[in-house]
Design a protein around this motif. Structure first.
Motif, PDB file in Angstrom:
ATOM      1  N   SER A   1       0.865  -0.604  -0.137  1.00  0.00           N
ATOM      2  CA  SER A   1      -0.041   0.170  -0.366  1.00  0.00           C
ATOM      3  C   SER A   1       1.009   0.803  -0.167  1.00  0.00           C
TER       4      SER A   1
ATOM      5  N   LYS B   1      -4.801   4.311 -14.154  1.00  0.00           N
ATOM      6  CA  LYS B   1      -6.618   2.402 -13.632  1.00  0.00           C
ATOM      7  C   LYS B   1      -5.071   1.723 -13.953  1.00  0.00           C
ATOM      8  N   SER B   2      -5.521   0.523 -13.387  1.00  0.00           N
ATOM      9  CA  SER B   2      -4.716  -0.845 -13.532  1.00  0.00           C
ATOM     10  C   SER B   2      -5.596  -1.778 -13.692  1.00  0.00           C
ATOM     11  N   GLU B   3      -5.492  -2.520 -14.462  1.00  0.00           N
ATOM     12  CA  GLU B   3      -6.535  -3.738 -14.384  1.00  0.00           C
ATOM     13  C   GLU B   3      -5.607  -4.988 -13.432  1.00  0.00           C
TER      14      GLU B   3
ATOM     15  N   VAL C   1      -3.574  -4.665 -10.893  1.00  0.00           N
ATOM     16  CA  VAL C   1      -2.825  -3.394  -9.384  1.00  0.00           C
ATOM     17  C   VAL C   1      -4.123  -3.228  -8.918  1.00  0.00           C
ATOM     18  N   GLU C   2      -4.319  -4.181  -7.680  1.00  0.00           N
ATOM     19  CA  GLU C   2      -5.487  -3.709  -7.012  1.00  0.00           C
ATOM     20  C   GLU C   2      -5.608  -2.070  -6.451  1.00  0.00           C
ATOM     21  N   GLU C   3      -6.909  -1.372  -6.191  1.00  0.00           N
ATOM     22  CA  GLU C   3      -6.616   0.224  -6.026  1.00  0.00           C
ATOM     23  C   GLU C   3      -6.311   0.427  -4.429  1.00  0.00           C
TER      24      GLU C   3
ATOM     25  N   ARG D   1      -2.468   0.506  -4.266  1.00  0.00           N
ATOM     26  CA  ARG D   1      -1.597  -0.743  -4.649  1.00  0.00           C
ATOM     27  C   ARG D   1      -0.595   0.425  -5.247  1.00  0.00           C
TER      28      ARG D   1
ATOM     29  N   SER E   1      -2.052   2.477  -7.966  1.00  0.00           N
ATOM     30  CA  SER E   1      -3.252   2.065  -8.789  1.00  0.00           C
ATOM     31  C   SER E   1      -4.364   2.386  -8.434  1.00  0.00           C
TER      32      SER E   1
ATOM     33  N   GLY F   1      -7.249   0.986  -9.306  1.00  0.00           N
ATOM     34  CA  GLY F   1      -7.987  -0.102  -9.429  1.00  0.00           C
ATOM     35  C   GLY F   1      -8.583  -0.249 -11.579  1.00  0.00           C
ATOM     36  N   LEU F   2      -9.535  -0.342 -11.655  1.00  0.00           N
ATOM     37  CA  LEU F   2     -10.681  -0.633 -13.015  1.00  0.00           C
ATOM     38  C   LEU F   2     -10.931   0.811 -12.916  1.00  0.00           C
TER      39      LEU F   2
ATOM     40  N   LYS G   1     -13.503  -6.338 -13.918  1.00  0.00           N
ATOM     41  CA  LYS G   1     -12.580  -7.829 -14.443  1.00  0.00           C
ATOM     42  C   LYS G   1     -13.242  -9.115 -14.532  1.00  0.00           C
TER      43      LYS G   1
END
Length: 75
Positions: free
Chosen positions: A2, A26-28, A30-32, A34, A57, A59-60, A66
């Motif tokens: 984190s 945004k990242s597909e 890596v979790e929001e 992090r 990230s 997140g999405l 996902k």
């Protein structure tokens, strides 16, 4: 890791992270919330007191979820 953990770890090792300079993407994968990446990279040798830049990230994108991997699943 984190953002808070990353900042704490960096400071314990004698580095700084400027919270106002953290970039978010945004990242597909890596979790929001992090850390996606850092500069300089880990295990690189630099002088103490160096500032570490983070990309974190988001997140999405809104409304996205996902898709689960379904290949090779038994029916």
């Amino acid at each position: 890791m984190s953002v808070d953990e990353a900042i704490k770890t960096a400071e314990e090792k004698g580095f700084t992270v400027d919270a106002e300079d953290i970039k978010y993407e945004k990242s597909e994968i890596v979790e929001e919330g992090r850390v996606i990446s850092q500069a300089p990279l880990g295990d690189k040798k630099v002088k103490r007191d160096k500032t570490i830049d983070l990309i974190v990230s988001l997140g999405l994108a809104d409304g996205e979820i996902k898709v689960p991997g379904l290949r090779n699943l038994e029916v």
